[in-house]
Scaffold this active site. Structure first.
Site, PDB file in Angstrom:
ATOM      1  N   HIS A 259      -2.764   5.433   6.256  1.00 49.79           N
ATOM      2  CA  HIS A 259      -1.394   5.940   6.425  1.00 49.79           C
ATOM      3  C   HIS A 259      -1.377   7.403   5.965  1.00 49.79           C
ATOM      4  O   HIS A 259      -2.191   7.812   5.134  1.00 49.79           O
ATOM      5  CB  HIS A 259      -0.403   5.210   5.521  1.00 49.79           C
TER       6      HIS A 259
ATOM      7  N   ARG B 211      -0.637   3.380   9.789  1.00 54.53           N
ATOM      8  CA  ARG B 211      -1.715   2.979  10.702  1.00 54.53           C
ATOM      9  C   ARG B 211      -1.200   1.781  11.514  1.00 54.53           C
ATOM     10  O   ARG B 211      -0.431   0.952  11.011  1.00 54.53           O
ATOM     11  CB  ARG B 211      -2.995   2.634   9.915  1.00 54.53           C
TER      12      ARG B 211
ATOM     13  N   CYS C 123       0.833  -1.217   0.000  1.00 51.95           N
ATOM     14  CA  CYS C 123       0.000   0.000   0.000  1.00 51.95           C
ATOM     15  C   CYS C 123       0.863   1.262   0.000  1.00 51.95           C
ATOM     16  O   CYS C 123       0.661   2.171  -0.814  1.00 51.95           O
ATOM     17  CB  CYS C 123      -0.924  -0.011   1.215  1.00 51.95           C
ATOM     18  N   ASN C 124       1.853   1.315   0.905  1.00 53.70           N
ATOM     19  CA  ASN C 124       2.697   2.522   0.979  1.00 53.70           C
ATOM     20  C   ASN C 124       3.507   2.695  -0.304  1.00 53.70           C
ATOM     21  O   ASN C 124       3.628   3.801  -0.827  1.00 53.70           O
ATOM     22  CB  ASN C 124       3.646   2.427   2.182  1.00 53.70           C
TER      23      ASN C 124
HETATM   24  P1  NAD Z   1      -5.172 -10.864   5.948  1.00 52.37           P
HETATM   25  O1  NAD Z   1      -4.585 -11.547   7.115  1.00 52.37           O
HETATM   26  O2  NAD Z   1      -6.263  -9.867   6.160  1.00 52.37           O
HETATM   27  O3  NAD Z   1      -5.715 -11.927   4.893  1.00 52.37           O
HETATM   28  C1  NAD Z   1      -5.010 -13.092   4.555  1.00 52.37           C
HETATM   29  C2  NAD Z   1      -5.996 -14.221   4.336  1.00 52.37           C
HETATM   30  O4  NAD Z   1      -5.270 -15.388   3.967  1.00 52.37           O
HETATM   31  C3  NAD Z   1      -6.794 -14.560   5.582  1.00 52.37           C
HETATM   32  O5  NAD Z   1      -8.151 -14.729   5.226  1.00 52.37           O
HETATM   33  C4  NAD Z   1      -6.180 -15.866   6.062  1.00 52.37           C
HETATM   34  O6  NAD Z   1      -7.110 -16.706   6.733  1.00 52.37           O
HETATM   35  C5  NAD Z   1      -5.742 -16.491   4.748  1.00 52.37           C
HETATM   36  N1  NAD Z   1      -4.668 -17.477   4.897  1.00 52.37           N
HETATM   37  C6  NAD Z   1      -3.780 -17.618   5.919  1.00 52.37           C
HETATM   38  N2  NAD Z   1      -2.954 -18.629   5.656  1.00 52.37           N
HETATM   39  C7  NAD Z   1      -3.325 -19.168   4.470  1.00 52.37           C
HETATM   40  C8  NAD Z   1      -2.878 -20.268   3.710  1.00 52.37           C
HETATM   41  N3  NAD Z   1      -1.822 -21.006   4.085  1.00 52.37           N
HETATM   42  N4  NAD Z   1      -3.510 -20.518   2.532  1.00 52.37           N
HETATM   43  C9  NAD Z   1      -4.562 -19.767   2.108  1.00 52.37           C
HETATM   44  N5  NAD Z   1      -5.031 -18.719   2.807  1.00 52.37           N
HETATM   45  C10 NAD Z   1      -4.420 -18.419   3.978  1.00 52.37           C
HETATM   46  O7  NAD Z   1      -3.954 -10.192   5.181  1.00 52.37           O
HETATM   47  P2  NAD Z   1      -4.010  -8.948   4.196  1.00 52.37           P
HETATM   48  O8  NAD Z   1      -3.885  -7.708   4.992  1.00 52.37           O
HETATM   49  O9  NAD Z   1      -5.148  -9.105   3.257  1.00 52.37           O
HETATM   50  O10 NAD Z   1      -2.622  -9.122   3.437  1.00 52.37           O
HETATM   51  C11 NAD Z   1      -2.469  -9.983   2.322  1.00 52.37           C
HETATM   52  C12 NAD Z   1      -1.281  -9.533   1.519  1.00 52.37           C
HETATM   53  O11 NAD Z   1      -1.550  -8.196   1.039  1.00 52.37           O
HETATM   54  C13 NAD Z   1       0.037  -9.431   2.285  1.00 52.37           C
HETATM   55  O12 NAD Z   1       1.096  -9.712   1.409  1.00 52.37           O
HETATM   56  C14 NAD Z   1       0.092  -7.966   2.697  1.00 52.37           C
HETATM   57  O13 NAD Z   1       1.393  -7.486   2.944  1.00 52.37           O
HETATM   58  C15 NAD Z   1      -0.506  -7.314   1.459  1.00 52.37           C
HETATM   59  N6  NAD Z   1      -1.076  -5.999   1.679  1.00 52.37           N
HETATM   60  C16 NAD Z   1      -1.796  -5.731   2.818  1.00 52.37           C
HETATM   61  C17 NAD Z   1      -2.304  -4.460   3.000  1.00 52.37           C
HETATM   62  C18 NAD Z   1      -3.053  -4.096   4.238  1.00 52.37           C
HETATM   63  O14 NAD Z   1      -2.954  -2.958   4.681  1.00 52.37           O
HETATM   64  N7  NAD Z   1      -3.815  -4.976   4.834  1.00 52.37           N
HETATM   65  C19 NAD Z   1      -2.110  -3.474   2.033  1.00 52.37           C
HETATM   66  C20 NAD Z   1      -1.425  -3.801   0.852  1.00 52.37           C
HETATM   67  C21 NAD Z   1      -0.900  -5.068   0.701  1.00 52.37           C
END
Ligand code: NAD
Length: 342
Positions: free
Chosen positions: A218, A166, A138-139
């Protein structure tokens, strides 16, 4: 023919991308994977989303119909959006590869997981026809959107960025900080500068970050240097003419902080109160010779969603023109650009 998309990991990012895929006329959501049979799984089922899981018995017992395991889902997809937690995505790469499938990873994975780190405005073409792409965090998405836009018009020679992160997402009920501003990390630079360089390799950029007790957005406080002297109005003009960037006068709009922007998203009727646009605060833009200052906000939960949709078009080659994909995605998701006025 529509591209068949599967979403592995239906969390904060995955559920938003799944919805966005359902709104595209050139894509079809063939299913999502879930780990636990919780309220999110039940609501996904109610919305007609097909669910795959490696825990089919537990899901059946919870009254949730499943279509098979995660490998079954991979087999019926053309492209997998991997939105599993940081570092988990890489463990799936072999499954995607051995089934001959293309995959899009998220910013929590190391850059080396993919052939290219991706931002729609900055390097769409580099992802054309690749097998593995990483949509940056995101950032980094916000930094790259803003910097690459300014670079195209004025030439950016230097960026110094303070990232106020955040503390947690709204659904991360056990995470903080609650009563502290954390040095995140204490050692500078933060990883953001290096991450931007995976897309803009020649940029002189330095970043530091802290995490604050707020889940909403953020905030980036930027000082930069341009190749030419410009007025603040020139910067506003360029940013507000760019897709996925909105500028506004906080003073004129009566906006004092991210809480008001979250309220703005709700007033706009945005699904999940999402704000995938970078919101640039016009009042913060000042120029001093070749230098400039700038503050903008980043809604971490939604900003990468449109980039993932574009990445699907780029990786499959169904649209080779970046701006055509960007415009199509933005229209389908109601994403704004321009100057927002009261
Ligand atoms: P999250 O924890 O909200 O979602 C991840 C999902 O994957 C959950 O539903 C979890 O149950 C599931 N999961 C866990 N282990 C698993 C497995 N072995 N197989 C299949 N599913 C599995 O995480 P998120 O915030 O959505 O982040 C996901 C990705 O996106 C990460 O790489 C993160 O860095 C990136 N990201 C997050 C944000 C944010 O602010 N949340 C922003 C941009 C990018």
């Amino acid at each position: 023919m529509k591209v068949k998309v599967a979403v592995n990991g239906y969390g904060t990012i995955g559920k938003r991308i799944a919805n966005a895929v359902m709104l595209q006329d050139d894509m079809e959501l063939i299913g999502v994977s879930k780990v636990t049979p919780d309220f999110t799984a039940l609501l996904a089922q109610k919305r007609g989303i097909k669910i795959y899981t490696n825990k089919q018995k537990e899901f059946r017992e919870a009254g949730i119909e499943t279509q098979g395991n995660i490998e079954d889902m991979v087999k019926v997809a053309d492209v997998i959006i991997d939105a599993t937690p940081n570092g988990v995505g890489a463990t799936y790469k072999e499954l995607y590869k051995s089934n001959g499938k293309k995959a899009i990873f998220q910013g929590g994975e190391k850059a080396s997981v993919a052939e290219v780190s991706f931002n729609s405005l900055a390097n769409y073409k580099q992802a054309l026809g690749k097998s593995f792409v990483r949509v940056v965090s995101c950032n980094t998405t916000a930094l790259t959107r803003v910097i690459s836009t300014l670079d195209k018009s004025f030439g950016v020679t230097k960026i110094r960025a303070s990232i106020i992160r955040r503390g947690s997402d709204i659904n991360e009920v056990k995470k903080g900080p609650l009563d502290s501003i954390n040095f995140d990390p204490p050692k500078s630079p933060s990883h953001h500068a290096e991450d931007v360089k995976t897309i803009l390799p020649n940029l002189d950029i330095f970043s530091m970050a802290v995490a604050v007790p707020s889940p909403l957005m953020h905030v980036h406080v930027i000082y930069g240097e341009l190749r030419e002297k410009v007025k603040s109005d020139d910067i506003i003009e360029v940013l507000s003419s760019t897709n996925r960037i909105v500028t506004l006068s906080a003073e004129e709009m009566g906006i004092e902080g991210t809480g008001n922007l979250f309220e703005l998203a709700r007033e706009l009727g945005r699904h999940r109160s999402d704000m995938p646009e970078v919101i640039v605060i016009e009042d913060s833009i000042k120029t001093f010779g070749n230098e400039f200052s700038l503050i903008y906000t980043v809604h971490q939960e939604s900003i990468v969603v449109p980039e993932n949709i574009d990445a699907i078009r780029a990786i499959t080659g169904i649209e080779r023109d970046a701006i055509k994909s960007i415009e199509k995605t933005d229209k389908s998701l109601g994403i704004m650009k321009g100057k927002l006025k009261a």
